[in-house]
Scaffold this motif. Structure first.
Motif, PDB file in Angstrom:
ATOM      1  N   GLN A 240     -63.267  30.915 -11.754  1.00  0.00           N
ATOM      2  CA  GLN A 240     -63.530  31.251 -13.159  1.00  0.00           C
ATOM      3  C   GLN A 240     -62.429  30.768 -14.087  1.00  0.00           C
ATOM      4  N   LEU A 241     -61.452  30.088 -13.529  1.00  0.00           N
ATOM      5  CA  LEU A 241     -60.402  29.431 -14.298  1.00  0.00           C
ATOM      6  C   LEU A 241     -60.223  28.022 -13.745  1.00  0.00           C
ATOM      7  N   LEU A 242     -59.854  27.104 -14.603  1.00  0.00           N
ATOM      8  CA  LEU A 242     -59.639  25.727 -14.180  1.00  0.00           C
ATOM      9  C   LEU A 242     -58.211  25.567 -13.694  1.00  0.00           C
ATOM     10  N   ASN A 243     -58.050  25.109 -12.473  1.00  0.00           N
ATOM     11  CA  ASN A 243     -56.745  24.864 -11.869  1.00  0.00           C
ATOM     12  C   ASN A 243     -56.503  23.361 -11.864  1.00  0.00           C
ATOM     13  N   THR A 244     -55.533  22.898 -12.634  1.00  0.00           N
ATOM     14  CA  THR A 244     -55.317  21.463 -12.784  1.00  0.00           C
ATOM     15  C   THR A 244     -53.831  21.137 -12.762  1.00  0.00           C
ATOM     16  N   VAL A 245     -53.517  19.920 -12.342  1.00  0.00           N
ATOM     17  CA  VAL A 245     -52.138  19.422 -12.367  1.00  0.00           C
ATOM     18  C   VAL A 245     -51.958  18.370 -13.451  1.00  0.00           C
ATOM     19  N   ARG A 246     -52.997  18.057 -14.186  1.00  0.00           N
ATOM     20  CA  ARG A 246     -52.953  16.996 -15.190  1.00  0.00           C
ATOM     21  C   ARG A 246     -52.490  17.535 -16.540  1.00  0.00           C
ATOM     22  N   VAL A 247     -51.559  16.811 -17.145  1.00  0.00           N
ATOM     23  CA  VAL A 247     -51.034  17.207 -18.451  1.00  0.00           C
ATOM     24  C   VAL A 247     -52.056  16.930 -19.545  1.00  0.00           C
ATOM     25  N   ASP A 248     -52.788  15.798 -19.458  1.00  0.00           N
ATOM     26  CA  ASP A 248     -53.750  15.456 -20.505  1.00  0.00           C
ATOM     27  C   ASP A 248     -54.920  16.435 -20.527  1.00  0.00           C
ATOM     28  N   THR A 249     -55.325  16.938 -19.372  1.00  0.00           N
ATOM     29  CA  THR A 249     -56.389  17.944 -19.342  1.00  0.00           C
ATOM     30  C   THR A 249     -55.941  19.237 -20.008  1.00  0.00           C
ATOM     31  N   SER A 250     -54.714  19.638 -19.766  1.00  0.00           N
ATOM     32  CA  SER A 250     -54.185  20.847 -20.405  1.00  0.00           C
ATOM     33  C   SER A 250     -54.046  20.656 -21.907  1.00  0.00           C
ATOM     34  N   MET A 251     -53.616  19.479 -22.327  1.00  0.00           N
ATOM     35  CA  MET A 251     -53.452  19.209 -23.757  1.00  0.00           C
ATOM     36  C   MET A 251     -54.795  19.258 -24.477  1.00  0.00           C
ATOM     37  N   VAL A 260     -53.694  28.031 -21.893  1.00  0.00           N
ATOM     38  CA  VAL A 260     -53.065  27.405 -20.726  1.00  0.00           C
ATOM     39  C   VAL A 260     -51.995  28.351 -20.200  1.00  0.00           C
ATOM     40  N   LEU A 261     -52.054  28.632 -18.909  1.00  0.00           N
ATOM     41  CA  LEU A 261     -51.092  29.523 -18.263  1.00  0.00           C
ATOM     42  C   LEU A 261     -50.277  28.721 -17.250  1.00  0.00           C
ATOM     43  N   LEU A 262     -48.955  28.702 -17.430  1.00  0.00           N
ATOM     44  CA  LEU A 262     -48.036  28.013 -16.531  1.00  0.00           C
ATOM     45  C   LEU A 262     -47.202  29.038 -15.785  1.00  0.00           C
ATOM     46  N   PRO A 267     -46.895  23.818  -9.490  1.00  0.00           N
ATOM     47  CA  PRO A 267     -47.167  22.548 -10.174  1.00  0.00           C
ATOM     48  C   PRO A 267     -48.573  22.466 -10.753  1.00  0.00           C
ATOM     49  N   GLN A 268     -49.198  23.585 -11.020  1.00  0.00           N
ATOM     50  CA  GLN A 268     -50.535  23.600 -11.606  1.00  0.00           C
ATOM     51  C   GLN A 268     -50.538  24.448 -12.866  1.00  0.00           C
ATOM     52  N   ALA A 269     -51.548  24.208 -13.678  1.00  0.00           N
ATOM     53  CA  ALA A 269     -51.794  25.011 -14.869  1.00  0.00           C
ATOM     54  C   ALA A 269     -53.163  25.674 -14.737  1.00  0.00           C
ATOM     55  N   LEU A 270     -53.262  26.908 -15.192  1.00  0.00           N
ATOM     56  CA  LEU A 270     -54.529  27.631 -15.220  1.00  0.00           C
ATOM     57  C   LEU A 270     -55.064  27.591 -16.644  1.00  0.00           C
ATOM     58  N   ILE A 271     -56.328  27.211 -16.789  1.00  0.00           N
ATOM     59  CA  ILE A 271     -56.937  27.031 -18.102  1.00  0.00           C
ATOM     60  C   ILE A 271     -58.171  27.919 -18.211  1.00  0.00           C
ATOM     61  N   GLY A 272     -58.331  28.568 -19.333  1.00  0.00           N
ATOM     62  CA  GLY A 272     -59.503  29.384 -19.596  1.00  0.00           C
ATOM     63  C   GLY A 272     -59.612  29.688 -21.083  1.00  0.00           C
ATOM     64  N   PRO A 273     -60.769  30.070 -21.574  1.00  0.00           N
ATOM     65  CA  PRO A 273     -62.025  30.184 -20.824  1.00  0.00           C
ATOM     66  C   PRO A 273     -62.641  28.803 -20.576  1.00  0.00           C
ATOM     67  N   ILE A 274     -63.405  28.695 -19.516  1.00  0.00           N
ATOM     68  CA  ILE A 274     -64.030  27.437 -19.154  1.00  0.00           C
ATOM     69  C   ILE A 274     -65.525  27.633 -18.977  1.00  0.00           C
ATOM     70  N   THR A 275     -66.236  26.519 -18.881  1.00  0.00           N
ATOM     71  CA  THR A 275     -67.653  26.547 -18.549  1.00  0.00           C
ATOM     72  C   THR A 275     -67.844  25.902 -17.173  1.00  0.00           C
ATOM     73  N   PHE A 276     -69.046  26.008 -16.640  1.00  0.00           N
ATOM     74  CA  PHE A 276     -69.320  25.429 -15.330  1.00  0.00           C
ATOM     75  C   PHE A 276     -69.144  23.912 -15.352  1.00  0.00           C
ATOM     76  N   MET A 277     -69.456  23.283 -16.469  1.00  0.00           N
ATOM     77  CA  MET A 277     -69.322  21.834 -16.562  1.00  0.00           C
ATOM     78  C   MET A 277     -67.861  21.396 -16.524  1.00  0.00           C
ATOM     79  N   ASP A 278     -66.941  22.243 -16.931  1.00  0.00           N
ATOM     80  CA  ASP A 278     -65.526  21.899 -16.827  1.00  0.00           C
ATOM     81  C   ASP A 278     -65.094  21.727 -15.378  1.00  0.00           C
ATOM     82  N   LEU A 279     -65.751  22.458 -14.471  1.00  0.00           N
ATOM     83  CA  LEU A 279     -65.442  22.335 -13.051  1.00  0.00           C
ATOM     84  C   LEU A 279     -66.063  21.089 -12.442  1.00  0.00           C
TER      85      LEU A 279
END
Length: 491
Positions: A240-251, A260-262, A267-279
Motif C-alpha cells: 500500500q506504499l511505493l518502495n523505490t530507490v529512484r530519486v526521480d520517482t520520489s521527486m 516521501v518517507l526516508l 537506501p529506499q524511500a516510501l511514497i504514499g498515497p499511491i494507486t494500483f497503477m503506480d505499482l
C-alpha cells in the motif's frame, strides 16, 4: 483512628524520600557541568568512548567522543585546532571558542549526543556538544533493482543526509517541508517526512504522522519493515506504499502532492498515497513517447493479470471442461500428456515450484553464477523432464510465458504478491474449474477495493478532484499537454 494515623505517617515518609530522590537527581543533572566523573560513570564499560584531556591557558579541557563515529582528522580540524588558536588569550568560555556548539544540561542528553556522533567538550563550568560525525558512506550509484535506460542514474544510499540532499537539489522550493523524528527505543533511528506544503493532502499527512507516533518498537532495520507497520492491512500481498530507490520517482511524487518517507540506514524511500497503477508502471514511462508508454502500461497491467489465468485455465480445461477446447488443440494436448503420470493440477504445481526454486537460487548467488544457473538449469531440467515423460511440452511453454509476464511490472513486492495468488488460482481451478477461477478473481478485486494508501483508496483513477491528470494512470499524456499555451509559436 490509629490505623489512619499510621497510614498517613507512612505516606509522609514515602513522600519525603521521593522528594530527596528527586532533589538528588536534579543535583546530578546540574553537577554535570562541573564534574566529569558523572560522564565517566555513564560511559563505563564502553571502550569505544574516548576521553581526552587538554591543557589550555592553565585551563583543563575534557573531550568525550566515540572513536568509531569520529575520524581523527575531523577532530583535529573542528575541535582541537580552534582551541590552539586561543592559546595565550584570556579564557572567555567554550561558547566563545565554538560558536556552533550547543549547550547540554543533563546526563541523558550528553550520553545520547555521544552515541549520535557528537563530541562533548567541557571546561568544568560549561558542557557543549559539537557535531563531528564522520564515517565512510557508500557513494551514489546506479540502482541495480530499478533499472533506467533514459532517465537519471542516481539512486538513494544508506545515508539520510545524502538522500535529503539528493531530493532538495532537485526541488528548490520553499514549499518543500521536512519533518525529522526518531523511531525505535533502542536504536533511535532517524527518519524524515517530506511533502509539498501547497499540494499535500492534510488527511494523508496526519495519517502518516499518527502512524509513526504510534509505532512502539525496540529498533527498526529497514524501510520495508517500517512500511509494514504503517500500512493498514500489513498481511495483504499487495503493498500500500511505493518502495523505490529512484530519486526521480520520489521527486515527481512530491510534485504531485504525495509524501516521501526516508529512513536513516535504508537506501529506499516510501511514497504514499499511491494507486494500483503506480505499482504497475515503470519509472522510464516518463521519458518514453506517450503512445509507447501507454502501450507498455496496458501490457504490464493486462499481461500481469493474464498470468493468473494461463496455467490455471490449463488445469480447468483438462480437469472439468475439455469440451471447451478445439478438437485439434485437445488432441495435441492429449498426445503431449500421454506419458505424464500426474494429474494436470499436480503437474502444474510441481513445475511452478521448480521454476520458483530456480529463480530464488539464481537470485541468491553471484551475478555470473546466478545467470548460468537460471538459463542452463531451466533448459537442462525442462528438456530432461519432458524426455522422461514427467511433464508435457505444452505446460513447459505455458509456465515459461507465465514467468516472463510476471516480470513486466517493476515493483518487486507486487510481483511477489501475485505469486501467492497464482497458486490459489491453480488449486481452485483443480477443485472447481472455471468457477473456482472466477471466485479467486472476484476475491482479488474485492480485496483491492478495500485497500487504502495512507487513508486514500488504492484503486483510484489518475484524475484529480481539481480536474487535472496525474499522468500516472492507464494513460501517459504527452508532456506538451502541460504547457500553458500549447499553440505553435511563431519563428
Amino acid at each position: 483512628m490509629k490505623k489512619r494515623l499510621f497510614a498517613n505517617s507512612l505516606f509522609a515518609l514515602g513522600l519525603s524520600r521521593i522528594k530527596r530522590f528527586a532533589h538528588g537527581y536534579a543535583d546530578m543533572e546540574v553537577a554535570i557541568v562541573v564534574n566529569t566523573d558523572l560522564l565517566m560513570r555513564a560511559f563505563k564499560g564502553n571502550d569505544d568512548i574516548v576521553r581526552k584531556e587538554l591543557l589550555l591557558n592553565e585551563k583543563s579541557i575534557n573531550l568525550f567522543y566515540m572513536n568509531s563515529l569520529t575520524e581523527q582528522k575531523t577532530l583535529e580540524e573542528l575541535v582541537i585546532r580552534p582551541l590552539h588558536l586561543h592559546i595565550g588569550d584570556e579564557w572567555k568560555g567554550l561558547q566563545n571558542v565554538y560558536i556552533s556548539g550547543e549547550s547540554i544540561d543533563s546526563v541523558s542528553d550528553a550520553v545520547q549526543a555521544v552515541l549520535e556522533g557528537f563530541t562533548l567538550i567541557t571546561d568544568g563550568e560549561e558542557l557543549i556538544k559539537l557535531k563531528t560525525f564522520s564515517v565512510s558512506e557508500r557513494s551514489i550509484e546506479t540502482s541495480t533493482v530499478e533499472h533506467s535506460i533514459m532517465g537519471p542514474q542516481d539512486s538513494f544510499n544508506e545515508s539520510l543526509q545524502t538522500n535529503l540532499s539528493l531530493l532538495k537539489r532537485k526541488v528548490k522550493n520553499i514549499s518543500l517541508k521536512t519533518i525529522i523524528g526518531n523511531i525505535g527505543e533502542e536504536t533511535q533511528t532517524q527518519y524524515a517526512v517530506l511533502y509539498m506544503d501547497n499540494k499535500v493532502s492534510r488527511d494523508n499527512l496526519d495519517f502518516l504522522l499518527g502512524a509513526l507516533n504510534q509505532i512502539n518498537i525496540q529498533g527498526i532495520t529497514s524501510a520495508s519493515v517500517l512500511q509494514q507497520m504503517i500500512e493498514e492491512v500489513p498481511w495483504s500481498p499487495f503493498p500500500q506504499l511505493l518502495n523505490t530507490v529512484r530519486v526521480d520517482t520520489s521527486m515527481s511524487s512530491l510534485l504531485e502532492g504525495r509524501i516521501v518517507l526516508l529512513l536513516d540506514g535504508a537506501p529506499q524511500a516510501l511514497i504514499g498515497p499511491i494507486t494500483f497503477m503506480d505499482l504497475v508502471n515503470a519509472a522510464d514511462d516518463e521519458y518514453n513517447r506517450s503512445l509507447t508508454a501507454t502501450l507498455l502500461r496496458h501490457l504490464s497491467l493486462f499481461g500481469f493479470f493474464i498470468t493468473l489465468f494461463i496455467t490455471s485455465s490449463y488445469v480447468s480445461f483438462l480437469t472439468f471442461h475439455p469440451e471447451m477446447l478445439p478438437p485439434q488443440l485437445f488432441s495435441l494436448i492429449a498426445t503431449s500428456r500421454a506419458k505424464v503420470p500426474f494429474p494436470p493440477m499436480l503437474e502444474v504445481l510441481i513445475l511452478e515450484i521448480m521454476v520458483e526454486i530456480l529463480r530464488e537460487a539464481a537470485a541468491r548467488m553471484s551475478i555470473k553464477v546466478g545467470q548460468t544457473i537460471g538459463v542452463v538449469g531451466g533448459i537442462v531440467i525442462g528438456t530432461a523432464a519432458v524426455e522422461a515423460g514427467l511433464f508435457s511440452n505444452i505446460i513447459i511453454i505455458l509456465v515459461s510465458v507465465t514467468t516472463l509476464l510476471s516480470f513486466l511490472p517493476s515493483n518487486v513486492l507486487l510481483r511477489n504478491g501475485f505469486q501467492v495468488f497464482k497458486y490459489v488460482f491453480i488449486l481452485l481451478a483443480g477443485l472447481l474449474g472455471l468457477f473456482g477461477q472466477m471466485i479467486a478473481f472476484a476475491y482479488i478485486l474485492s480485496h483491492l477495493v478495500k485497500l487504502n494508501s495512507l487513508g486514500s483508496p488504492l484503486l483510484s483513477t489518475g484524475f484529480k478532484n481539481s480536474g487535472g491528470y496525474s499522468n500516472k494512470g492507464v494513460l501517459r499524456v504527452p508532456k506538451r499537454g502541460f504547457i500553458k499555451n500549447s499553440s505553435k509559436t511563431n519563428r
